[in-house]
Write a protein that holds these residues in place. Structure first.
Motif, mmCIF file in Angstrom:
data_model
loop_
_atom_site.group_PDB
_atom_site.id
_atom_site.type_symbol
_atom_site.label_atom_id
_atom_site.label_comp_id
_atom_site.label_asym_id
_atom_site.label_seq_id
_atom_site.Cartn_x
_atom_site.Cartn_y
_atom_site.Cartn_z
ATOM 1 N N UNK A 1 9.445 38.077 60.715
ATOM 2 C CA UNK A 1 10.171 39.345 60.843
ATOM 3 C C UNK A 1 9.204 40.452 61.269
ATOM 4 N N UNK A 2 9.751 41.391 62.065
ATOM 5 C CA UNK A 2 8.924 42.455 62.631
ATOM 6 C C UNK A 2 9.450 43.816 62.200
ATOM 7 N N UNK A 3 8.533 44.754 62.009
ATOM 8 C CA UNK A 3 8.897 46.142 61.747
ATOM 9 C C UNK A 3 8.650 46.889 63.057
ATOM 10 N N UNK A 4 9.728 47.346 63.671
ATOM 11 C CA UNK A 4 9.656 47.934 65.011
ATOM 12 C C UNK A 4 9.813 49.448 64.929
ATOM 13 N N UNK A 5 8.912 50.157 65.579
ATOM 14 C CA UNK A 5 9.014 51.607 65.723
ATOM 15 C C UNK A 5 10.022 51.863 66.844
ATOM 16 N N UNK A 6 11.249 52.199 66.468
ATOM 17 C CA UNK A 6 12.307 52.318 67.470
ATOM 18 C C UNK A 6 12.163 53.548 68.347
ATOM 19 N N UNK A 7 11.645 54.636 67.832
ATOM 20 C CA UNK A 7 11.476 55.838 68.661
ATOM 21 C C UNK A 7 10.522 55.530 69.812
ATOM 22 N N UNK A 8 9.365 54.943 69.503
ATOM 23 C CA UNK A 8 8.395 54.608 70.553
ATOM 24 C C UNK A 8 8.913 53.493 71.457
ATOM 25 N N UNK A 9 9.599 52.531 70.887
ATOM 26 C CA UNK A 9 10.147 51.433 71.681
ATOM 27 C C UNK A 9 11.156 51.950 72.703
ATOM 28 N N UNK A 10 12.043 52.822 72.278
ATOM 29 C CA UNK A 10 13.065 53.339 73.191
ATOM 30 C C UNK A 10 12.464 54.297 74.215
ATOM 31 N N UNK A 11 11.442 55.058 73.813
ATOM 32 C CA UNK A 11 10.785 55.989 74.742
ATOM 33 C C UNK A 11 10.029 55.256 75.841
ATOM 34 N N UNK A 12 9.312 54.193 75.464
ATOM 35 C CA UNK A 12 8.453 53.494 76.420
ATOM 36 C C UNK A 12 9.157 52.356 77.157
#
Length: 175
Positions: free
Chosen positions: A154-165
């Protein structure tokens, strides 16, 4: 949508003190799941306006860092259509709070356009949340020393950075 449980002042399902909502219904049905009763889509109480008002009042008390939505499975299509409404309201009325979600589905496979759990509101949910913990619980990979997840896949994803980049960015909490 049904809700199996709501935890107040929860510190186990995200950073800081949180309100955690366990929605009902899950088709993943992972072996060794810690909440198998939430597989049933009608477990608990129906989510309604009264419950939402209670959640918002509780979150507004000032000592909460955020809201966590888990389950069951928040990304089951019938749950997404209700979850997005709560997320919109929290973003509007309590923008200082962060939102974490847990899913047994995989972000870059199942929740993207064309994925098995992508529907008309999925992108809005993903744009509005701060952290996504993704991946099925795998009993053979269980590790009780991991922060905020049960198995090492399982992964903990930084969604703000993921969606921005536009590329998957893991949170530093994965370490």
């Amino acid at each position: 949508m049904y809700v199996g449980q709501i935890l107040q002042a929860d510190a186990a399902n995200g950073l800081g003190i949180r309100v955690s909502i366990f929605v009902s219904g899950c088709t993943n049905q992972c072996k060794g799941c810690f909440q198998p009763q939430t597989w049933d889509f009608e477990y608990g109480r129906p989510y309604d306006e009264e419950m939402e008002e209670w959640i918002m009042k509780e979150l507004g008390k000032g000592y909460y860092n955020g809201l966590t939505i888990l389950g069951g499975e928040p990304f089951e299509p019938s749950n997404q259509r209700e979850v997005v409404k709560l997320i919109r309201r929290v973003n509007k009325e309590l923008p200082q709070l962060n939102i974490w979600m847990y899913t047994g589905f995989t972000y870059d496979k199942d929740l993207v356009e064309g994925g098995c759990r992508h529907i008309e509101v999925t992108d809005e949910i993903l744009d509005r949340i701060d952290v996504l913990v993704d991946g099925r619980f795998v009993e053979e990979l269980k590790n009780i020393q991991l922060k905020f997840r049960g198995s090492s896949n399982q992964r903990i994803i930084d969604m703000k950075k993921t969606r921005e980049t536009g590329t998957l960015v893991l949170s530093e909490l994965n370490k």
